[in-house]
Design an enzyme around this catalytic site. Structure first.
Site, PDB file in Angstrom:
ATOM      1  CG  ASP B   3      -6.077  28.109  -2.676  1.00 45.01           C
ATOM      2  OD1 ASP B   3      -5.940  27.882  -1.439  1.00 45.01           O
ATOM      3  OD2 ASP B   3      -5.215  27.250  -3.270  1.00 45.01           O
ATOM      4  N   PRO B  80      -7.481  20.115 -11.215  1.00 47.86           N
ATOM      5  CG  PRO B  80      -8.977  18.320 -10.864  1.00 47.86           C
ATOM      6  CD  PRO B  80      -8.210  18.879 -11.923  1.00 47.86           C
ATOM      7  CG  ASP B 136     -13.379  38.993   1.152  1.00 48.47           C
ATOM      8  OD1 ASP B 136     -12.668  38.300   0.593  1.00 48.47           O
ATOM      9  OD2 ASP B 136     -14.782  38.145   1.234  1.00 48.47           O
ATOM     10  CG  LEU B 436       8.946 -18.777 -11.757  1.00 47.97           C
ATOM     11  CD1 LEU B 436       8.003 -19.744 -11.180  1.00 47.97           C
ATOM     12  CD2 LEU B 436       9.027 -17.450 -11.095  1.00 47.97           C
ATOM     13  CE  LYS B 441      16.278 -19.206 -15.960  1.00 50.86           C
ATOM     14  NZ  LYS B 441      15.632 -19.440 -14.746  1.00 50.86           N
ATOM     15  CB  SER B 442      20.791 -23.094 -16.259  1.00 53.23           C
ATOM     16  OG  SER B 442      20.413 -21.864 -16.216  1.00 53.23           O
ATOM     17  CB  SER B 509      14.280 -12.358 -19.032  1.00 52.34           C
ATOM     18  OG  SER B 509      14.047 -13.557 -19.181  1.00 52.34           O
TER      19      SER B 509
END
Lengths: 307, 601
Positions: B3, B80, B136, B436, B441-442, B509
């Site tokens: 432009d 920009p 112009d 994982l 974990k459990s 988590s």
């Protein structure tokens, strides 16, 4: 705001710039554990110091002042430094790169690039590391040079002082992000939005003492690489038959003396300097040999940790 | 893009004589070599040092340029328009008094013109100047100019600008930029520069209610205690009453201190130091205000948020909010809708990506004082900061406080947590098992619970799978849902801690941010993170529920370890290397840690 007698009242424009710079100084003191003020003694440093003194009045600025001396500093500059520090009771730290000095690095034989990398950039990093500073004030302005136009007010540096233009934080409003992790630092530029003319008009309005080299006076000069060099002491060798020519000159910007060109000028007072800057048709840093060394040199130096 | 933005800025700098001779000489050489303008100066090349960088991808960024006329000094925030457009536009607009929008006369309004106008309105820029460039190239046509202006006014009418003005220019030759053009006799208005010089920008900031964010407490010695900061809006006189917005404590202004002497009065924009008549507990982050016009104080509000982070905004995730001089933890509680900045259409959203704009509800960790952004830029704006990377990831503009925040007050418990601990004979806390799927974990959590129970410790086990059958059955496994899953579990766990129970939580988590969120819900020391560390290959080999096999076959999307990341804990209280430690041994190690914390009786 009525100042002491003899001072000119600040224009609304200068007052706004001053208030912005004061706010930036206070932000650093409030948010960083161990800031330091990089005092290069030039005109921008002078304005930045003046603003910092105002920011913490009636207290003194709560940080030390660091001068990285290359060993090729103008004698006038060092005298001005010591007088200023004494007048305001500032805590000054002067650092020179001991290895560079031991290796005999100088701007004449080692070349401007090596000299400025070792004696300025490396020296600065040494001093910042030694002090464990997490923020460092610098007098850089966005109008100085193309690569500075995009610089942040709070410019983030990763551990090791690297500036990564891709990894800068957007700055909106005046909500600056001052958070860093251990080892990371910021360079802070309170004068980001000032122009060279603003600096001189403010210096004049506030009657800030400047290094006499900024004012024109007959000085012994020689020509090197087409630029006018003032021979500050006799370490600069003369060509056979060459004689320094006394000319009325002044400086627009002060670096190591063999690397900073003077301009012919009759501006002996601040009024005359302001008039000259206003009419000037040359870039402020056109007199810095270090910048001309290669294109985009400022950007490269910044990445390495230069100011 | 083409432009003519660079040409226009170059033209302004040039015509205001801000281009030094050495640069001009360089420009003249460059114009002949690289220019696109024949023998004329190619002013766009003035800004061209940056173009090279742009190709390397580093100027997706705002550049600041300076020029001045005898009447006014200007800062151009050169933003920009292409990549990162919203982020750049917002950054530039946040401090701007006026926006110059550029349109190519041949092309008329483009999507990006509308987008830029919208972002300007969002940031509350009051004045817009529409520059119809390359006039112009349309034969200096008044009709073409009028059509474009009408088109723009039709669109901008709903954006709430205070003034919209339009100028026909030819930046390349300077017509109507700094000098009136003889080739547009039909245009009788001011040049672009005249317009910029005369725009009313001294907003009525000083006429607004007094707001003073305390930036720095200046206390050199016992005899002086001053509150340093910049007056955001309004005025303050010596002797005026003020209150601390959040606490409501009141005092009066004893002195207005500056290095140039005490003042009788200060106004918006002045950097001052206030000394109060009374000893109040005032700190950085407090907002001093006029008692007659108090701001809102709330911990929940609605705001527009512009996202600037590479990682998307996730509702429920905790960020640092910087508002005024205050920093508080904050999270988006609801994304109400996302705004398509090109069409202004609203659409529902579950997360917000880079350059996205959304209207959200937010909650802060403590009440904050603010005004609506529409009334006060200084007290209604905030930024969001990633708590891990410290990157600035969002910008916000507050719309209004949520009434539910002002009406919901906490009930004091008569029976306290300390009293419950005394009755139980043990303390309470959260033991958070992360790792994982298939890491064990459990199993370990179950063993720990049995041992605690055998000692007479009151416990409860919250397990990822079980919770998803009830409380969280509306949640899936996308990133936003994972964040919400952990947030809810954290809140439930916190209630158990208050009730005096040792609560064991077994959740994959995967994100650090949410584990930290739960950690920060309870007092320090009451959260124990147990990292059950099993190599992914080992988990895949074990695959007790057959989930990895299904995930690899593409049957389960967003499966942690397969196509969704797991962020390893950096400083867990205990790490269990399951390749070297048996389950019973691991449970004993956890138990010893809990004994040391006073959880195990």
């Amino acid at each position: 705001m009525s100042g002491p007698a003899g001072r000119r009242p600040l224009s609304p424009h200068l007052k706004r710039l001053e208030a912005e710079s004061i706010a930036i100084c206070r932000e650093v003191a409030a948010e960083f554990a161990n800031p330091v003020f990089l005092y290069s003694i030039g005109k921008d440093s002078g304005v930045m110091l003046h603003v910092a003194l105002k920011a913490f009045f009636p207290a003194r600025p709560p940080f030390p002042f660091l001068h990285v001396a290359s060993g090729w500093d103008f004698a006038d500059l060092l005298r001005h430094r010591d007088a200023t520090v004494a007048r305001h009771g500032l805590r000054l730290i002067v650092h020179t790169n001991p290895e560079g000095a031991a290796r005999g690095i100088d701007p004449l034989d080692s070349g401007s690039q090596l000299h400025s990398r070792v004696m300025l950039t490396e020296a600065l990093k040494q001093a910042l590391d030694a002090g464990g500073y997490d923020a460092a004030f610098g007098g850089g302005r966005r109008d100085e040079e193309k690569s500075r136009a995009k610089e942040r007010v709070f410019s983030f540096r990763s551990a090791g002082h690297a500036w990564d233009p891709r990894n800068q934080r957007p700055e909106l409003w005046n909500l600056w992000n001052t958070r860093v992790r251990k080892g990371e630092t910021v360079r802070v530029f309170p004068l980001s939005n000032w122009t060279e003319l603003d600096v001189w008009e403010y210096t004049r309005a506030e009657r800030i003492p400047v290094v006499p080299l900024y004012l024109a006076k007959p000085r012994p000069t020689v020509v090197r690489d087409g630029l006018l060099i003032v021979r500050d002491d006799d370490r600069l060798p003369l060509a056979p038959g060459e004689r320094p020519v006394v000319k009325s000159v002044r400086f627009r910007s002060l670096g190591c003396w063999p690397l900073t060109a003077a301009v012919e000028s009759e501006a002996r007072t601040l009024d005359a300097v302001v008039a000259e800057v206003r009419a000037s048709r040359r870039s402020e840093r056109a007199g810095r040999l270090v910048d001309a060394d290669e294109t985009a040199s400022m950007e490269r130096k910044k990445r390495e940790g230069y100011f | 893009m083409d432009d003519g933005k660079s040409t226009l800025i170059g033209r302004l700098l040039h015509d205001c004589r801000h281009v030094p001779d050495d640069q001009l000489a360089q420009l003249s050489r460059d114009s002949r070599r690289h220019g696109t303008t024949g023998d004329d100066l190619d002013l766009a090349l003035l800004l061209d040092g940056l173009e090279a960088e742009r190709e390397q991808g580093i100027t997706i960024d705002v550049a600041y340029r300076f020029f001045a006329t005898p009447r006014r000094a200007f800062i151009v925030a050169d933003t920009p328009g292409h990549e990162q457009y919203t982020r750049n536009m917002a950054t530039g607009a946040s401090t701007a008094d006026a926006a110059v929008l550029l349109v190519d006369a041949r092309k008329g309004l483009l999507t990006q013109t509308r987008r830029h106008a919208y972002v300007c309105s969002l940031l509350r820029i009051r004045h817009v100047v529409l520059v119809v460039n390359k006039i112009d190239l349309v034969e200096w046509s008044a009709a073409r100019f009028d059509a474009i202006v009408a088109d723009f006014l039709g669109f901008a009418g709903k954006l709430g600008f205070e003034s919209v003005q339009a100028v026909p220019v030819c930046a390349r030759h300077g017509d109507n930029v700094a000098a009136r053009s003889r080739r547009t006799p039909w245009y009788r208005g001011p040049t672009l520069l005249e317009l910029l010089e005369t725009l009313e920008v001294e907003h009525a900031l000083s006429a607004r209610p007094f707001r003073f964010p305390v930036q720095y407490v200046n206390r050199p010695d016992a005899s002086f205690r001053g509150y340093a900061g910049t007056v955001a809006t309004g005025r303050i006189r010596r002797g005026d009453p003020v209150i601390v917005a959040v606490s409501g404590r009141a005092s009066t202004v004893a002195r207005i201190v500056t290095a140039d002497g005490d003042l009788d009065e200060a106004a918006a924009g002045d950097a001052i130091t206030l000394v109060l008549a009374d000893e109040l507990d005032v700190a950085r982050g407090d907002l001093l205000v006029s008692p007659r016009h108090r701001p809102e104080v709330a911990d929940q509000f609605a705001a527009h948020v512009i996202w600037m982070g590479g990682e998307p905004l996730l509702p429920g995730r905790s960020y640092w909010m910087r508002i005024g001089t205050r920093s508080v933890p904050a999270s988006v509680t609801t994304l109400k809708y996302q705004v398509d900045v090109d069409t202004l259409q609203y659409s529902p959203a579950r997360s917000l990506a880079l350059n996205g704009v959304a209207f959200c509800n937010l909650a802060t960790g403590a009440p904050v004082a603010f005004d609506a952004y529409a009334d006060d830029r200084a007290t209604g704006a905030f930024v969001l900061i990633d708590r891990y990377t410290n990157a600035t990831v969002g910008a916000g503009m507050i719309a209004f406080a949520l009434r539910r925040a002002t009406n919901v007050h906490r009930q004091e418990h008569a029976v306290t947590r300390v009293a419950r601990a005394r009755l139980n004979g043990h303390g309470s806390g959260i033991v958070w098992f992360t790792g994982l799927s298939g890491s064990g974990k459990s199993t370990i959590a179950n063993l720990v619970e049995q041992k605690l129970h055998a000692r007479g410790v009151r416990t409860y086990l919250l397990d990822g799978d079980n919770v998803r059958h009830g409380l969280n059955r509306d949640l899936g496994f996308t990133d936003p849902d994972r964040v919400e899953n952990v947030r809810r579990v954290g809140e439930v766990a916190k209630l158990f801690v208050d009730a005096g129970v040792v609560v064991l939580c077994s959740f994959i988590s995967p994100f650090r941010a949410e584990r930290r969120l739960v950690r920060e819900l309870v007092p320090e020391g009451d959260f124990v993170e147990v990292f059950v560390d099993a190599p992914l290959e080992e988990c895949i080999r074990r695959d007790p529920k057959g989930l990895y096999a299904r995930a690899k076959a593409g049957a389960i999307p967003n499966f942690t370890g397969i196509d969704s990341p797991y962020e390893v804990p950096e400083r867990p209280e205990i790490r269990i290397d399951t390749t070297a430690t048996g389950e019973a041994e691991a449970a004993d190690a956890v138990l010893r840690l809990l004994e040391a914390r006073g959880f195990a009786g």
